[in-house]
Each structure stands twice: as structure tokens, then as C-alpha cells.
Design a protein around this motif. Structure first.
Motif, PDB file in Angstrom:
ATOM      1  N   TRP A  25       0.839  -1.182   0.000  1.00  9.64           N
ATOM      2  CA  TRP A  25       0.000   0.000   0.000  1.00  9.64           C
ATOM      3  C   TRP A  25       0.881   1.242   0.000  1.00  9.64           C
ATOM      4  O   TRP A  25       1.845   1.327   0.752  1.00  9.64           O
ATOM      5  N   ASP A  34     -13.168  -3.074   2.125  1.00  6.34           N
ATOM      6  CA  ASP A  34     -12.955  -4.425   1.583  1.00  6.34           C
ATOM      7  C   ASP A  34     -14.220  -5.210   1.901  1.00  6.34           C
ATOM      8  O   ASP A  34     -14.366  -5.756   2.992  1.00  6.34           O
ATOM      9  N   MET A  72     -11.360  -0.601  -9.214  1.00  6.04           N
ATOM     10  CA  MET A  72     -11.971  -1.670  -8.420  1.00  6.04           C
ATOM     11  C   MET A  72     -13.450  -1.876  -8.732  1.00  6.04           C
ATOM     12  O   MET A  72     -14.123  -1.014  -9.300  1.00  6.04           O
ATOM     13  N   GLY A  81     -14.387  -2.670  -3.289  1.00  3.14           N
ATOM     14  CA  GLY A  81     -13.126  -2.126  -2.812  1.00  3.14           C
ATOM     15  C   GLY A  81     -11.930  -2.855  -3.393  1.00  3.14           C
ATOM     16  O   GLY A  81     -12.059  -3.767  -4.209  1.00  3.14           O
ATOM     17  N   VAL A  82     -10.749  -2.450  -2.961  1.00  2.00           N
ATOM     18  CA  VAL A  82      -9.516  -3.101  -3.418  1.00  2.00           C
ATOM     19  C   VAL A  82      -9.306  -4.323  -2.538  1.00  2.00           C
ATOM     20  O   VAL A  82      -8.503  -4.340  -1.595  1.00  2.00           O
ATOM     21  N   ASN A  83     -10.061  -5.360  -2.863  1.00  2.00           N
ATOM     22  CA  ASN A  83     -10.056  -6.590  -2.060  1.00  2.00           C
ATOM     23  C   ASN A  83      -9.048  -7.584  -2.617  1.00  2.00           C
ATOM     24  O   ASN A  83      -8.236  -7.279  -3.492  1.00  2.00           O
ATOM     25  N   GLY A  84      -9.115  -8.820  -2.093  1.00 10.85           N
ATOM     26  CA  GLY A  84      -8.176  -9.838  -2.532  1.00 10.85           C
ATOM     27  C   GLY A  84      -8.238 -10.115  -4.014  1.00 10.85           C
ATOM     28  O   GLY A  84      -7.205 -10.333  -4.660  1.00 10.85           O
ATOM     29  N   GLN A 103      -7.869   3.042  -3.878  1.00 10.63           N
ATOM     30  CA  GLN A 103      -9.060   2.881  -3.044  1.00 10.63           C
ATOM     31  C   GLN A 103      -9.970   4.077  -3.317  1.00 10.63           C
ATOM     32  O   GLN A 103      -9.887   5.112  -2.665  1.00 10.63           O
ATOM     33  N   ARG A 136      -6.518  -7.278  -5.903  1.00 12.43           N
ATOM     34  CA  ARG A 136      -5.066  -7.380  -5.725  1.00 12.43           C
ATOM     35  C   ARG A 136      -4.498  -8.528  -6.553  1.00 12.43           C
ATOM     36  O   ARG A 136      -3.389  -8.431  -7.090  1.00 12.43           O
ATOM     37  N   TRP A 142      -3.021   0.245  -3.974  1.00  9.70           N
ATOM     38  CA  TRP A 142      -2.216  -0.977  -3.983  1.00  9.70           C
ATOM     39  C   TRP A 142      -1.245  -0.877  -5.149  1.00  9.70           C
ATOM     40  O   TRP A 142      -1.646  -0.647  -6.288  1.00  9.70           O
TER      41      TRP A 142
END
Length: 226
Positions: free
Chosen positions: A5, A72, A35, A39-42, A62, A45, A19
Motif C-alpha cells: 500500500w 474491503d 476496483m 473495494g480493493v479486495n483480494g 481505493q 489485488r 495498492w
């Protein structure tokens, strides 16, 4: 190859998290990943890591930090409801500034990396608007951005590609056809799939559609990020 981050600042003074992940070797170009509403989740990423493995330096901002930091959300009804509410709170002008800050960061210094944007769901509409509003983008790709229908008259200023699913009830085929008629220069692909077909975290994941869309996206990026 691992991500981290970092904090960036938009031109209006807003500071936000993004990210950041670089390829093993020198990057061939820069890429902003916009995103989903979660959100900028797994998943996002992982998407960023996938593009980094193809040689891109990637930033995934984000975009909800203007309303709530570090979002997230889960892939369920509550996550969808919260995501939609946050999307309404942040609006569209602020996220354009955040995308612009990412583009400026990737195009920094002597490298001046050519930079594109790829967005999914909510981010698909962000990518569509960014193609019309954000300076410095060399190309844009949007996946099933329902809110694109609210910005049918936006005119992309860089090469743009869109991916849709023919089973997506939120984006009727007749609307896609209208969008294509208004923007004959935009590459539009429709798959035998539903909304969210690219995410293997979602029930609507479609491996065949996701694989073909990724192949087309990578070819498009290679053609325009030089």
C-alpha cells in the motif's frame, strides 16, 4: 514480486491509499486497476498481480477513501448494498481526480511510462469516464460497468475497449447496441456470460469468458501502451 500500500495525493488535496505492484523486471508500461464496488479486495489485488506478471507497473486506488478508508467488502447482498451506497457518496468527480493522480505517478520522471486503465463493475464505468476525462491515458478497458449507461454521451479521448455479458440483466443488450452505435470507434465484446464473469470469487464467474476477455485485453494493452 509483491505489492504494498502506498499513499497518493489528488490535485484537490485528498490523500488516498493505492495498492502498488511492480513486475520483476523494468515495467513495459503503467496500468491503473479500477476496483469493483467491493473495494480493493483480494480479487482486485490478484488481478493487479496478474497484470504485473505481464510486465506492467500497477496501481489500484481505493476510490472509496473519500467516504470511508480501507473498504474491503464481501461478495454478498450486504456487500453489494454497502458498495452501492459508498459509490453514491463519493460520486464521480473525485474518483476521476484519484485516477489522474495514479496516472501522474505512473508517468513520473524520465520513464514517462505509457499508462492505461482497466476497470471492473463499478470500475468499468470509472474506466469509461476516465477515457473521456483523465489526461495522460493511452487506452482504457472496462468490464461490465452498469453505470456506463448513465454516461452514454461521454466521448473517449483514447482507444477504448468494453466487455459485457449477454446474460447481465443490469445492462440490456439493446443498451449495448445503442452504446456501440454512438461510439463506433470503441471495441465492444459481448460474451455468453453474466455480470461479474471475470471474478472467480463470484457465483457468476465464467472461466471461458474471463479467459477470452483477458486475452483480448492484453492484446489491446500491448497495441496501445508503447
Amino acid at each position: 514480486m509483491s505489492g504494498e500500500w502506498i499513499e497518493l495525493e489528488a490535485t484537490d488535496g485528498h490523500r488516498f491509499q493505492a495498492w502498488h505492484i511492480r513486475p520483476e523486471d523494468e515495467p513495459r508500461a503503467g496500468l491503473v486497476i479500477a476496483m469493483e464496488i467491493f473495494g480493493v479486495n483480494g480479487h482486485i489485488r490478484d488481478v493487479a498481480a496478474g497484470f504485473a506478471a505481464e510486465g506492467y507497473e500497477v496501481l489500484a486506488p481505493q476510490l472509496y477513501d473519500r467516504a470511508e478508508r480501507g473498504v474491503d467488502l464481501p461478495y454478498d447482498a450486504d456487500g453489494v448494498a454497502r458498495g452501492r451506497a459508498l459509490r453514491e457518496r463519493v460520486g464521480w468527480d473525485g474518483p476521476m481526480l484519484d485516477v489522474g493522480a495514479c496516472v501522474s505517478h505512473l508517468r513520473r520522471g524520465e520513464e514517462r511510462l505509457p499508462t492505461g486503465i482497466v476497470g471492473y463493475c463499478y470500475g468499468g464505468a470509472v474506466a469509461w469516464l476516465a477515457a473521456a476525462r483523465v489526461q495522460g491515458l493511452s487506452c482504457a478497458v472496462g468490464y461490465y460497468g452498469t453505470a456506463i449507461l448513465n454516461f452514454m454521451n461521454a466521448t473517449p479521448k483514447c482507444p477504448t475497449m468494453l466487455h459485457f455479458g449477454e446474460k447481465d440483466a443490469t445492462i440490456p443488450l439493446e443498451k449495448i447496441e445503442l452504446l456501440a452505435d454512438k461510439n463506433p470507434e470503441v471495441a465492444i465484446h459481448v460474451y455468453a456470460a453474466d455480470h461479474g464473469f471475470n471474478s472467480d470469487r463470484r457465483a457468476n464467474y465464467d472461466e471461458a469468458a474471463a479467459s477470452l476477455a483477458r486475452e483480448r485485453t492484453l492484446d489491446f494493452l500491448e497495441a496501445h501502451l508503447k
